[in-house]
Structures are given as C-alpha cells and as structure tokens.
Design a protein around this motif. Sequence first.
Motif, PDB file in Angstrom:
ATOM      1  N   ALA A 110       0.836  -1.208   0.000  1.00 26.83           N
ATOM      2  CA  ALA A 110       0.000   0.000   0.000  1.00 26.83           C
ATOM      3  C   ALA A 110       0.868   1.255   0.000  1.00 26.83           C
ATOM      4  CB  ALA A 110      -0.933  -0.005   1.207  1.00 26.83           C
ATOM      5  N   GLU A 111       1.904   1.253   0.806  1.00 31.54           N
ATOM      6  CA  GLU A 111       2.794   2.411   0.893  1.00 31.54           C
ATOM      7  C   GLU A 111       3.498   2.664  -0.448  1.00 31.54           C
ATOM      8  OE1 GLU A 111       6.945   3.404   3.179  1.00 31.54           O
ATOM      9  OE2 GLU A 111       5.413   2.331   4.325  1.00 31.54           O
ATOM     10  N   ILE A 112       3.953   1.601  -1.084  1.00 38.56           N
ATOM     11  CA  ILE A 112       4.685   1.762  -2.348  1.00 38.56           C
ATOM     12  C   ILE A 112       3.735   2.125  -3.488  1.00 38.56           C
ATOM     13  CG2 ILE A 112       6.170   0.590  -4.026  1.00 38.56           C
ATOM     14  CD1 ILE A 112       7.310  -0.932  -1.523  1.00 38.56           C
ATOM     15  N   TYR A 113       2.508   1.579  -3.478  1.00 36.00           N
ATOM     16  CA  TYR A 113       1.515   2.010  -4.480  1.00 36.00           C
ATOM     17  C   TYR A 113       1.309   3.526  -4.366  1.00 36.00           C
ATOM     18  CZ  TYR A 113      -0.384  -2.586  -5.979  1.00 36.00           C
ATOM     19  OH  TYR A 113      -0.567  -3.835  -6.530  1.00 36.00           O
ATOM     20  N   GLN A 114       1.185   4.033  -3.134  1.00 36.78           N
ATOM     21  CA  GLN A 114       0.953   5.460  -2.935  1.00 36.78           C
ATOM     22  C   GLN A 114       2.136   6.281  -3.454  1.00 36.78           C
ATOM     23  OE1 GLN A 114      -2.046   6.760  -1.781  1.00 36.78           O
ATOM     24  NE2 GLN A 114      -1.115   8.631  -2.549  1.00 36.78           N
ATOM     25  N   GLN A 115       3.350   5.835  -3.155  1.00 33.79           N
ATOM     26  CA  GLN A 115       4.548   6.536  -3.638  1.00 33.79           C
ATOM     27  C   GLN A 115       4.605   6.513  -5.164  1.00 33.79           C
ATOM     28  OE1 GLN A 115       7.817   4.554  -1.701  1.00 33.79           O
ATOM     29  NE2 GLN A 115       7.234   5.282   0.331  1.00 33.79           N
ATOM     30  N   SER A 116       4.262   5.379  -5.741  1.00 31.32           N
ATOM     31  CA  SER A 116       4.242   5.247  -7.194  1.00 31.32           C
ATOM     32  C   SER A 116       3.255   6.243  -7.806  1.00 31.32           C
ATOM     33  CB  SER A 116       3.851   3.807  -7.580  1.00 31.32           C
ATOM     34  OG  SER A 116       3.612   3.704  -8.961  1.00 31.32           O
ATOM     35  N   ALA A 117       2.060   6.326  -7.228  1.00 30.29           N
ATOM     36  CA  ALA A 117       1.035   7.246  -7.732  1.00 30.29           C
ATOM     37  C   ALA A 117       1.514   8.693  -7.659  1.00 30.29           C
ATOM     38  CB  ALA A 117      -0.261   7.067  -6.946  1.00 30.29           C
ATOM     39  N   GLU A 118       2.198   9.052  -6.581  1.00 31.96           N
ATOM     40  CA  GLU A 118       2.712  10.419  -6.434  1.00 31.96           C
ATOM     41  C   GLU A 118       3.751  10.739  -7.509  1.00 31.96           C
ATOM     42  OE1 GLU A 118       4.063  10.556  -2.362  1.00 31.96           O
ATOM     43  OE2 GLU A 118       2.014  10.322  -1.599  1.00 31.96           O
ATOM     44  N   ILE A 119       4.638   9.795  -7.766  1.00 36.04           N
ATOM     45  CA  ILE A 119       5.668  10.005  -8.788  1.00 36.04           C
ATOM     46  C   ILE A 119       5.029  10.122 -10.170  1.00 36.04           C
ATOM     47  CG2 ILE A 119       7.582   8.868 -10.009  1.00 36.04           C
ATOM     48  CD1 ILE A 119       8.482   7.856  -7.211  1.00 36.04           C
ATOM     49  N   LEU A 120       4.065   9.260 -10.454  1.00 35.91           N
ATOM     50  CA  LEU A 120       3.400   9.305 -11.759  1.00 35.91           C
ATOM     51  C   LEU A 120       2.615  10.604 -11.935  1.00 35.91           C
ATOM     52  CD1 LEU A 120       2.346   5.559 -11.984  1.00 35.91           C
ATOM     53  CD2 LEU A 120       4.070   6.721 -13.385  1.00 35.91           C
ATOM     54  N   GLN A 121       2.061  11.119 -10.851  1.00 37.40           N
ATOM     55  CA  GLN A 121       1.358  12.403 -10.925  1.00 37.40           C
ATOM     56  C   GLN A 121       2.348  13.528 -11.243  1.00 37.40           C
ATOM     57  OE1 GLN A 121      -0.536  13.800  -7.291  1.00 37.40           O
ATOM     58  NE2 GLN A 121      -2.046  14.939  -8.491  1.00 37.40           N
ATOM     59  N   ARG A 122       3.510  13.484 -10.621  1.00 38.36           N
ATOM     60  CA  ARG A 122       4.525  14.524 -10.841  1.00 38.36           C
ATOM     61  C   ARG A 122       4.967  14.600 -12.295  1.00 38.36           C
ATOM     62  NH1 ARG A 122       8.163  12.992  -6.201  1.00 38.36           N
ATOM     63  NH2 ARG A 122       9.710  12.705  -7.816  1.00 38.36           N
ATOM     64  N   CYS A 123       4.975  13.450 -12.974  1.00 42.11           N
ATOM     65  CA  CYS A 123       5.426  13.484 -14.373  1.00 42.11           C
ATOM     66  C   CYS A 123       4.253  13.485 -15.361  1.00 42.11           C
ATOM     67  CB  CYS A 123       6.413  12.346 -14.656  1.00 42.11           C
ATOM     68  SG  CYS A 123       5.740  10.688 -14.559  1.00 42.11           S
ATOM     69  N   GLY A 124       3.031  13.688 -14.853  1.00 43.78           N
ATOM     70  CA  GLY A 124       1.871  13.853 -15.736  1.00 43.78           C
ATOM     71  C   GLY A 124       1.342  12.576 -16.357  1.00 43.78           C
ATOM     72  N   GLU A 125       1.694  11.436 -15.785  1.00 46.85           N
ATOM     73  CA  GLU A 125       1.221  10.147 -16.320  1.00 46.85           C
ATOM     74  C   GLU A 125      -0.090   9.754 -15.630  1.00 46.85           C
ATOM     75  OE1 GLU A 125       2.156   8.246 -18.758  1.00 46.85           O
ATOM     76  OE2 GLU A 125       3.975   9.318 -19.319  1.00 46.85           O
ATOM     77  N   ASN A 126      -1.164  10.445 -16.007  1.00 44.63           N
ATOM     78  CA  ASN A 126      -2.441  10.259 -15.321  1.00 44.63           C
ATOM     79  C   ASN A 126      -3.067   8.891 -15.546  1.00 44.63           C
ATOM     80  OD1 ASN A 126      -2.370  12.845 -14.153  1.00 44.63           O
ATOM     81  ND2 ASN A 126      -3.114  13.741 -16.056  1.00 44.63           N
ATOM     82  N   GLU A 127      -2.924   8.336 -16.728  1.00 39.98           N
ATOM     83  CA  GLU A 127      -3.484   7.010 -17.000  1.00 39.98           C
ATOM     84  C   GLU A 127      -2.786   5.943 -16.155  1.00 39.98           C
ATOM     85  OE1 GLU A 127      -6.094   6.105 -18.983  1.00 39.98           O
ATOM     86  OE2 GLU A 127      -6.478   8.165 -19.619  1.00 39.98           O
ATOM     87  N   LEU A 128      -1.450   5.997 -16.130  1.00 40.30           N
ATOM     88  CA  LEU A 128      -0.691   5.040 -15.322  1.00 40.30           C
ATOM     89  C   LEU A 128      -0.992   5.236 -13.845  1.00 40.30           C
ATOM     90  CD1 LEU A 128       2.771   5.088 -17.132  1.00 40.30           C
ATOM     91  CD2 LEU A 128       1.128   3.215 -17.091  1.00 40.30           C
ATOM     92  N   ARG A 129      -1.105   6.481 -13.425  1.00 33.68           N
ATOM     93  CA  ARG A 129      -1.439   6.789 -12.036  1.00 33.68           C
ATOM     94  C   ARG A 129      -2.800   6.205 -11.673  1.00 33.68           C
ATOM     95  NH1 ARG A 129      -4.209  11.181  -9.503  1.00 33.68           N
ATOM     96  NH2 ARG A 129      -3.529  11.405  -7.330  1.00 33.68           N
ATOM     97  N   ASP A 158     -10.371  10.961 -11.270  1.00 30.67           N
ATOM     98  CA  ASP A 158     -10.404  12.413 -11.458  1.00 30.67           C
ATOM     99  C   ASP A 158      -9.212  12.918 -12.271  1.00 30.67           C
ATOM    100  OD1 ASP A 158     -12.787  12.678 -10.101  1.00 30.67           O
ATOM    101  OD2 ASP A 158     -11.872  13.336  -8.207  1.00 30.67           O
ATOM    102  N   GLY A 159      -8.119  12.193 -12.255  1.00 28.49           N
ATOM    103  CA  GLY A 159      -6.927  12.627 -12.967  1.00 28.49           C
ATOM    104  C   GLY A 159      -6.929  12.308 -14.450  1.00 28.49           C
ATOM    105  N   ILE A 160      -7.883  11.506 -14.897  1.00 26.65           N
ATOM    106  CA  ILE A 160      -7.915  11.105 -16.309  1.00 26.65           C
ATOM    107  C   ILE A 160      -8.598  12.192 -17.138  1.00 26.65           C
ATOM    108  CG2 ILE A 160      -8.761   9.383 -17.944  1.00 26.65           C
ATOM    109  CD1 ILE A 160      -8.600   7.335 -15.676  1.00 26.65           C
ATOM    110  N   LYS A 161      -7.881  12.700 -18.122  1.00 29.93           N
ATOM    111  CA  LYS A 161      -8.397  13.809 -18.933  1.00 29.93           C
ATOM    112  C   LYS A 161      -9.533  13.380 -19.865  1.00 29.93           C
ATOM    113  CE  LYS A 161      -4.214  16.678 -18.996  1.00 29.93           C
ATOM    114  NZ  LYS A 161      -3.547  16.133 -17.848  1.00 29.93           N
ATOM    115  N   LYS A 162      -9.390  12.210 -20.480  1.00 29.91           N
ATOM    116  CA  LYS A 162     -10.427  11.723 -21.402  1.00 29.91           C
ATOM    117  C   LYS A 162     -10.858  10.331 -20.960  1.00 29.91           C
ATOM    118  CE  LYS A 162      -8.810  14.328 -25.388  1.00 29.91           C
ATOM    119  NZ  LYS A 162      -8.355  14.268 -26.773  1.00 29.91           N
ATOM    120  N   PRO A 163     -11.731  10.252 -19.945  1.00 27.42           N
ATOM    121  CA  PRO A 163     -12.146   8.941 -19.447  1.00 27.42           C
ATOM    122  C   PRO A 163     -13.002   8.175 -20.462  1.00 27.42           C
ATOM    123  CG  PRO A 163     -13.343  10.697 -18.311  1.00 27.42           C
ATOM    124  CD  PRO A 163     -12.350  11.348 -19.219  1.00 27.42           C
ATOM    125  N   SER A 164     -12.843   6.869 -20.433  1.00 24.18           N
ATOM    126  CA  SER A 164     -13.657   6.006 -21.283  1.00 24.18           C
ATOM    127  C   SER A 164     -15.087   5.999 -20.746  1.00 24.18           C
ATOM    128  CB  SER A 164     -13.095   4.587 -21.268  1.00 24.18           C
ATOM    129  OG  SER A 164     -13.270   4.018 -19.970  1.00 24.18           O
TER     130      SER A 164
END
Length: 182
Positions: A110-129, A158-164
């Motif tokens: 859980a802790e590493i998933y959260q860290q991963s999401a934060e890093i992906l947000q920082r680089c604008g990878e919303n789909e991966l996040r 909420d972070g996905i710009k063009k949701p399916s």
Amino acid sequence: MSGSYKASSPQQLENDGKQLYEKGEYLDAALTFSAAEKAYKTAGMPLLAAEMANNSSVAYLKAGDAKAALDAVMGTEQIFADQGDLRRQGMAMGNRASALESLGELDSAAEIYQQSAEILQRCGENELRAHVLKSLSALQLKRGQQIDAIFTMKEGLDGIKKPSLKQRLLKYLLKLPMKYLK
C-alpha cells in the motif's frame, strides 16, 4: 535454450519475450526478458536492462511466482530515479508493490503504491497513475478499508483527462457515496 540466448541480440530477446508474453507463456517470457536484461547490461545499456527486469517481473507475476517477480524488479526503480526517468521509476514501484501484495506484504504494498502514484502524478502520467490507484483501491478493499478505497478510486479517475465510457460511469457511481461521506 540458454544457448539460443547467447546467440541473440538484446533487441531480439526483448521481441521474443514480448511474443511469448502475448501468447500467455509467462514463465518463458520472464526467462527471455531476464536474458535480454543481461544482454543489455553487457552492452552497457542500464536503462533498457532495468526495463527488461521490470518486464520479467510482470511476467513472473502472471506466471504465479511472486517471489521471482519481486527479485526481478528490486533495484530498478533506483536506476530510473538516478537517470531522472520518473515515468519508469513510478512503473517499477508499481510492479514492486504488486509483487509485495501477491506475497501478502499488504502494508508495504500500500505504501509503495501510494509513492508510485505520487511520482506518476509529478510526471503527468495520469493514465498510469489511475491504474496504480485502482490497484491500491482494490488492496484497501481487501483490508476492509472501504471508505479509503472509494476515495482512492475517485482520486485516480479524477486525474484522467479523457475517461472512457466505463470510467465515466464509475466516476458517476462514486459520486453517490461521496455525497454522504462529506
């Protein structure tokens, strides 16, 4: 089989691994990606070697060998971090969290998933996040943290710009309990 690895280029091994993975031959794919990792290391290409280690990790996880998946991915996120490659660093962390989750190490996962999401947000990878937050949300549900799971899933969507269509529907459905939780 290992003799054919030595005769193949790293790129060929990578392509072979991808083909095996697409066929559902996950263990063979993992072993082939591992051979590609070694070949890229020998060729002095550490980023591609780390990427192959991550591919191997994913394939091992699909093959049901979470321990091998964790072993394969260990250290790769630091290689990407050292090169400033936030996207692949975040992905490597997500892969490590998945392996830890499969091994039953839920707090660490859980802790590493959260860290991963934060890093992906920082680089604008919303789909991966969103994908990582979906995994975190599922983990939270397993742990009986339903409210946290709802917030986490909504945050990812909420972070996905063009949701399916499916994502838009899920987003709408998540609004209902949110009205009562605020």
